[in-house]
Design a protein around this motif. Structure first.
Motif, PDB file in Angstrom:
ATOM      1  N   TYR A 134       0.771  -1.078   0.023  1.00 32.87           N
ATOM      2  CA  TYR A 134       0.135  -0.201   0.037  1.00 32.87           C
ATOM      3  C   TYR A 134       0.935   1.242  -0.032  1.00 32.87           C
ATOM      4  O   TYR A 134       1.961   1.230   0.520  1.00 32.87           O
ATOM      5  N   PRO A 135       0.413   2.476  -0.480  1.00 31.44           N
ATOM      6  CA  PRO A 135       1.371   3.563  -0.679  1.00 31.44           C
ATOM      7  C   PRO A 135       1.301   4.258   0.893  1.00 31.44           C
ATOM      8  O   PRO A 135       0.549   3.940   1.799  1.00 31.44           O
ATOM      9  N   LYS A 136       2.371   5.007   0.858  1.00 28.61           N
ATOM     10  CA  LYS A 136       2.558   5.887   2.331  1.00 28.61           C
ATOM     11  C   LYS A 136       1.590   6.913   2.126  1.00 28.61           C
ATOM     12  O   LYS A 136       1.127   7.313   1.149  1.00 28.61           O
ATOM     13  N   ALA A 137       1.390   7.586   3.442  1.00 33.96           N
ATOM     14  CA  ALA A 137       0.654   8.895   3.531  1.00 33.96           C
ATOM     15  C   ALA A 137       1.651   9.933   3.214  1.00 33.96           C
ATOM     16  O   ALA A 137       2.385  10.498   4.072  1.00 33.96           O
ATOM     17  N   CYS A 138       1.826  10.075   1.786  1.00 30.53           N
ATOM     18  CA  CYS A 138       2.881  11.050   1.619  1.00 30.53           C
ATOM     19  C   CYS A 138       2.947  12.256   2.203  1.00 30.53           C
ATOM     20  O   CYS A 138       1.967  13.154   2.253  1.00 30.53           O
ATOM     21  N   MET A 139       3.878  12.709   3.039  1.00 31.50           N
ATOM     22  CA  MET A 139       3.974  13.994   3.562  1.00 31.50           C
ATOM     23  C   MET A 139       3.002  14.110   4.879  1.00 31.50           C
ATOM     24  O   MET A 139       2.584  15.149   5.094  1.00 31.50           O
ATOM     25  N   GLY A 140       2.487  12.949   5.314  1.00 36.44           N
ATOM     26  CA  GLY A 140       1.296  12.880   6.251  1.00 36.44           C
ATOM     27  C   GLY A 140      -0.050  13.429   5.626  1.00 36.44           C
ATOM     28  O   GLY A 140      -0.927  13.454   6.237  1.00 36.44           O
ATOM     29  N   GLY A 141       0.035  13.244   4.295  1.00 45.13           N
ATOM     30  CA  GLY A 141      -1.203  13.736   3.465  1.00 45.13           C
ATOM     31  C   GLY A 141      -1.214  15.209   3.085  1.00 45.13           C
ATOM     32  O   GLY A 141      -0.606  15.945   3.613  1.00 45.13           O
ATOM     33  N   TRP A 142      -1.687  15.354   1.796  1.00 52.99           N
ATOM     34  CA  TRP A 142      -1.532  16.489   1.349  1.00 52.99           C
ATOM     35  C   TRP A 142      -2.057  17.821   2.034  1.00 52.99           C
ATOM     36  O   TRP A 142      -3.108  17.669   2.265  1.00 52.99           O
ATOM     37  N   GLY A 143      -1.283  18.861   2.549  1.00 54.11           N
ATOM     38  CA  GLY A 143      -1.638  19.858   2.993  1.00 54.11           C
ATOM     39  C   GLY A 143      -2.406  19.397   4.520  1.00 54.11           C
ATOM     40  O   GLY A 143      -3.100  20.148   5.172  1.00 54.11           O
ATOM     41  N   ARG A 144      -1.809  18.531   5.133  1.00 53.43           N
ATOM     42  CA  ARG A 144      -2.319  18.133   6.587  1.00 53.43           C
ATOM     43  C   ARG A 144      -1.469  18.262   7.682  1.00 53.43           C
ATOM     44  O   ARG A 144      -1.957  18.674   8.907  1.00 53.43           O
ATOM     45  N   ARG A 145      -0.219  18.000   7.380  1.00 55.95           N
ATOM     46  CA  ARG A 145       1.049  18.101   8.389  1.00 55.95           C
ATOM     47  C   ARG A 145       1.909  19.017   8.382  1.00 55.95           C
ATOM     48  O   ARG A 145       2.673  19.480   9.398  1.00 55.95           O
ATOM     49  N   LEU A 146       2.436  19.229   7.228  1.00 55.57           N
ATOM     50  CA  LEU A 146       3.637  19.728   6.627  1.00 55.57           C
ATOM     51  C   LEU A 146       3.481  20.595   5.572  1.00 55.57           C
ATOM     52  O   LEU A 146       2.456  20.887   4.779  1.00 55.57           O
ATOM     53  N   TRP A 160     -11.832  14.533  -3.781  1.00 60.70           N
ATOM     54  CA  TRP A 160     -11.155  14.232  -5.126  1.00 60.70           C
ATOM     55  C   TRP A 160     -11.110  12.931  -5.445  1.00 60.70           C
ATOM     56  O   TRP A 160     -10.713  12.394  -6.458  1.00 60.70           O
ATOM     57  N   MET A 161     -11.086  12.112  -4.629  1.00 62.69           N
ATOM     58  CA  MET A 161     -10.758  10.579  -4.533  1.00 62.69           C
ATOM     59  C   MET A 161     -11.532   9.767  -5.569  1.00 62.69           C
ATOM     60  O   MET A 161     -12.707   9.955  -5.865  1.00 62.69           O
ATOM     61  N   PRO A 162     -10.692   9.101  -6.618  1.00 60.03           N
ATOM     62  CA  PRO A 162     -11.235   7.946  -7.429  1.00 60.03           C
ATOM     63  C   PRO A 162     -11.612   6.772  -6.758  1.00 60.03           C
ATOM     64  O   PRO A 162     -11.098   6.445  -5.368  1.00 60.03           O
ATOM     65  N   GLU A 163     -12.346   5.793  -7.130  1.00 62.99           N
ATOM     66  CA  GLU A 163     -12.053   4.269  -7.021  1.00 62.99           C
ATOM     67  C   GLU A 163     -10.924   3.749  -7.341  1.00 62.99           C
ATOM     68  O   GLU A 163     -10.532   3.986  -8.114  1.00 62.99           O
ATOM     69  N   PRO A 164     -10.236   2.912  -6.347  1.00 64.64           N
ATOM     70  CA  PRO A 164     -10.890   2.202  -5.227  1.00 64.64           C
ATOM     71  C   PRO A 164     -10.604   2.892  -3.962  1.00 64.64           C
ATOM     72  O   PRO A 164     -11.165   2.455  -2.947  1.00 64.64           O
ATOM     73  N   CYS A 165     -10.007   4.172  -3.953  1.00 61.99           N
ATOM     74  CA  CYS A 165      -9.628   4.975  -2.768  1.00 61.99           C
ATOM     75  C   CYS A 165     -11.058   5.344  -2.178  1.00 61.99           C
ATOM     76  O   CYS A 165     -10.898   5.308  -0.840  1.00 61.99           O
ATOM     77  N   LYS A 166     -11.782   5.963  -2.872  1.00 62.09           N
ATOM     78  CA  LYS A 166     -13.175   6.572  -2.317  1.00 62.09           C
ATOM     79  C   LYS A 166     -13.858   5.764  -1.171  1.00 62.09           C
ATOM     80  O   LYS A 166     -14.259   5.887  -0.113  1.00 62.09           O
ATOM     81  N   CYS A 184     -12.351   2.797   0.018  1.00 60.70           N
ATOM     82  CA  CYS A 184     -11.477   2.032   0.890  1.00 60.70           C
ATOM     83  C   CYS A 184     -11.227   2.544   2.075  1.00 60.70           C
ATOM     84  O   CYS A 184     -11.119   3.620   2.548  1.00 60.70           O
ATOM     85  N   ASP A 185     -11.194   1.510   2.840  1.00 62.66           N
ATOM     86  CA  ASP A 185     -10.991   1.750   4.488  1.00 62.66           C
ATOM     87  C   ASP A 185      -9.673   2.279   4.738  1.00 62.66           C
ATOM     88  O   ASP A 185      -9.560   2.685   6.002  1.00 62.66           O
ATOM     89  N   ARG A 186      -8.669   2.019   3.795  1.00 58.24           N
ATOM     90  CA  ARG A 186      -7.605   2.744   4.218  1.00 58.24           C
ATOM     91  C   ARG A 186      -7.293   4.029   3.716  1.00 58.24           C
ATOM     92  O   ARG A 186      -6.261   4.790   3.853  1.00 58.24           O
ATOM     93  N   ARG A 187      -8.326   4.777   3.447  1.00 57.85           N
ATOM     94  CA  ARG A 187      -8.524   6.289   2.768  1.00 57.85           C
ATOM     95  C   ARG A 187      -8.022   7.242   3.568  1.00 57.85           C
ATOM     96  O   ARG A 187      -7.426   8.181   3.357  1.00 57.85           O
ATOM     97  N   THR A 188      -8.243   6.875   5.001  1.00 57.43           N
ATOM     98  CA  THR A 188      -8.063   7.855   5.904  1.00 57.43           C
ATOM     99  C   THR A 188      -6.614   7.740   6.569  1.00 57.43           C
ATOM    100  O   THR A 188      -6.094   8.310   7.629  1.00 57.43           O
ATOM    101  N   GLU A 189      -5.993   6.762   6.223  1.00 52.07           N
ATOM    102  CA  GLU A 189      -4.513   6.615   6.564  1.00 52.07           C
ATOM    103  C   GLU A 189      -3.398   6.595   5.412  1.00 52.07           C
ATOM    104  O   GLU A 189      -2.325   7.315   5.784  1.00 52.07           O
TER     105      GLU A 189
END
Length: 360
Positions: free
Chosen positions: A231-243, A292-298, A300-305
Motif C-alpha cells: 500500500y502507498p505511504k501517506a506522503c508528507m502525512g497527507g496533502w496539506g495536512r501536517r507539513l 477528489w478521490m477516485p475508486e478504489p480509494c473513495k 477503501c478503508d485505508r483512505r484515512t491512513e
C-alpha cells in the motif's frame, strides 16, 4: 477544521556542491538571484511559529551555501522553533559548525552516500566522503543532536551491513536508512537505482538485526521502498495536512515535488501570509479531504491512513494527479510498478548516470 501544520520545510537554496544521481529535487531549480532574503525567511519563521509549527527543517540543495545560515538559525530560535539542519556537510567547517550551534541549532542531519570513498564519489558526482567523516567527529563534541542519513539503492545495497557498521562508528543518535524516492533525477535513473527483491529482503533482515543489536544506543529507521510496498505511504502525512514546504523563491508547496503537477498555482510568501496559504489557498486545498478521490480509494478503508498515496507519483507514472498511487496493490495502474521492477538493469558495470545539474 484544518489542523495546524507541525513542521515547516525550508528549502533555503537549490545550490549544492553535489550532483547526486538520486536527487529528487525538481529538474528546473530556483536560481540564486530568486532566493528569499534573510529578512523574508525570518519573517516566515515567525509566521510559522504563530501558526503552530514546532519543527523547522532547513534544507536545499545545500543550506550551507547560504552565507546567512547562522542568521537564519538565530531567527528560527528567536521564533521558538526546533531547528534541524539537513546537510551534505560540505561548506560546514569546524568553526562554522560551532557558530551554527551557538546560534541555536538543535539538530543536524548529515547525508552519506556510502561507507566507501570511491562509490560515494561515483554516486554524488563529487568528492566529500572523507570530509563528512571528519565533520561527524566534530559534531559529537558539541551539544547538538546528530542523525546520519544514508540513501540506499541498487548500487550500494549489497554491502548494507558494512554501511551500518561504518555509520555506527560515527556515533549518531539516529540513523535514517532512506530508500531512493523516484522523483526528479532519481526518476531519470530509476532503472539503475531500483533494488532487486533479493537486495530488499537482505536489507530488511540486516536492518532488523542492527536494530536489535543497537537498541537503546542508536535508533535506526528504515521503511520498505514505495515500489515494493503493498500500500502507498501517506506522503508528507497527507496533502496539506501536517507539513508545509517553502522553496527558495518563496513558493509554498504541500511537498517538494508538487511543481510537477500542471495547471496548479502555488502562492508565494512574498504576497500572502503563511496562515492564508495554509488555510485558504487553492493549492493546499486541492487534495485535502476525500472529494477528489477516485475508486478504489473513495470506498477503501485505508483512505484515512494513506489518503490515496502520493499525488506527484500518481502523475509521474499515470499522467493523472487524481489517480490512485500506482504503488497501491489495489490500483488499476499497479502494473506500471510491476513493469518498472522488471525493467531495472542488473549489470552495474553498464550504468550510465544522468547527473543532477545545479542552480545558478
Amino acid at each position: 477544521m484544518i489542523p495546524n501544520p507541525l513542521a515547516l520545510i525550508a528549502e533555503v537554496t537549490h545550490r549544492c556542491p553535489l550532483h547526486c544521481v538520486y536527487c529528487s529535487n525538481p529538474l528546473q531549480l530556483v536560481a540564486t538571484k530568486a532566493e528569499l532574503s534573510t529578512e523574508a525567511w525570518v519573517r516566515v519563521f515567525q509566521e510559522a511559529s504563530r501558526l503552530g509549527v514546532l519543527h523547522l527543517h532547513l534544507t536545499g540543495g545545500e543550506p550551507a551555501a547560504r552565507t546567512d545560515l547562522e542568521e537564519l538559525i538565530a531567527g528560527a530560535r528567536q521564533a521558538g522553533l526546533y531547528t534541524n539542519l539537513i546537510t551534505s556537510g560540505l561548506g560546514v567547517s569546524e568553526a562554522r559548525l560551532s557558530k551554527l550551534v551557538d546560534a541555536g541549532l538543535d539538530h543536524i542531519q548529515v547525508s552519506f552516500q556510502d561507507s566507501r570513498d570511491e562509490p560515494a564519489r561515483w554516486i554524488a558526482g563529487a568528492k566529500g566522503h572523507a570530509y563528512k567523516v571528519v565533520l561527524a567527529e566534530k559534531i559529537r563534541q558539541l551539544k547538538v543532536a546528530f542523525t546520519v542519513n544514508l540513501v540506499v539503492h541498487r548500487q550500494n545495497l549489497d554491502h548494507i551491513e558494512e554501511m551500518i557498521e561504518f555509520i555506527e562508528q560515527l556515533q549518531p543518535e539516529r540513523v535514517e536508512i532512506a530508500h531512493a524516492q523516484y522523483y526528479g533525477w532519481a526518476l531519470k535513473n530509476r532503472d539503475t537505482l531500483l533494488p532487486t527483491p533479493h537486495q530488499l529482503e537482505n536489507c530488511l533482515r540486516v536492518v532488523e538485526k542492527a536494530q536489535m543489536r543497537l537498541a537503546g544506543k542508536v535508533r535506526i529507521d528504515c521503511v520498505v521502498p514505495d515500489y515494493y510496498a503493498r500500500y502507498p505511504k501517506a506522503c508528507m502525512g497527507g496533502w496539506g495536512r501536517r507539513l508545509m514546504l517553502i522553496d527558495p523563491s518563496g513558493q509554498a508547496l504541500p511537498c517538494h515535488a508538487a511543481r510537477v503537477i500542471p495547471d496548479m498555482k502555488f502562492d508565494n510568501v512574498r504576497d500572502h501570509s503563511l496562515e492564508w496559504i495554509w488555510r485558504e489557498s487553492a493549492a493546499f486545498q486541492r487534495f485535502r479531504g476525500e472529494e477528489w478521490m477516485p475508486e478504489p480509494c473513495k470506498s477503501c478503508d485505508r483512505r484515512t491512513e494513506d489518503f490515496g498515496g502520493c499525488r506527484c507519483q500518481a502523475l509521474l507514472l499515470t499522467g493523472d494527479a487524481n489517480a490512485t498511487d500506482p504503488v497501491c496493490s489495489l490500483s488499476p495502474d499497479h502494473h506500471l510498478i510491476e513493469t518498472a521492477r522488471g525493467a531495472a538493469k542488473s549489470d552495474a558495470a553498464k550504468v550510465s548516470w544522468s547527473y543532477r545539474t545545479n542552480a545558478g
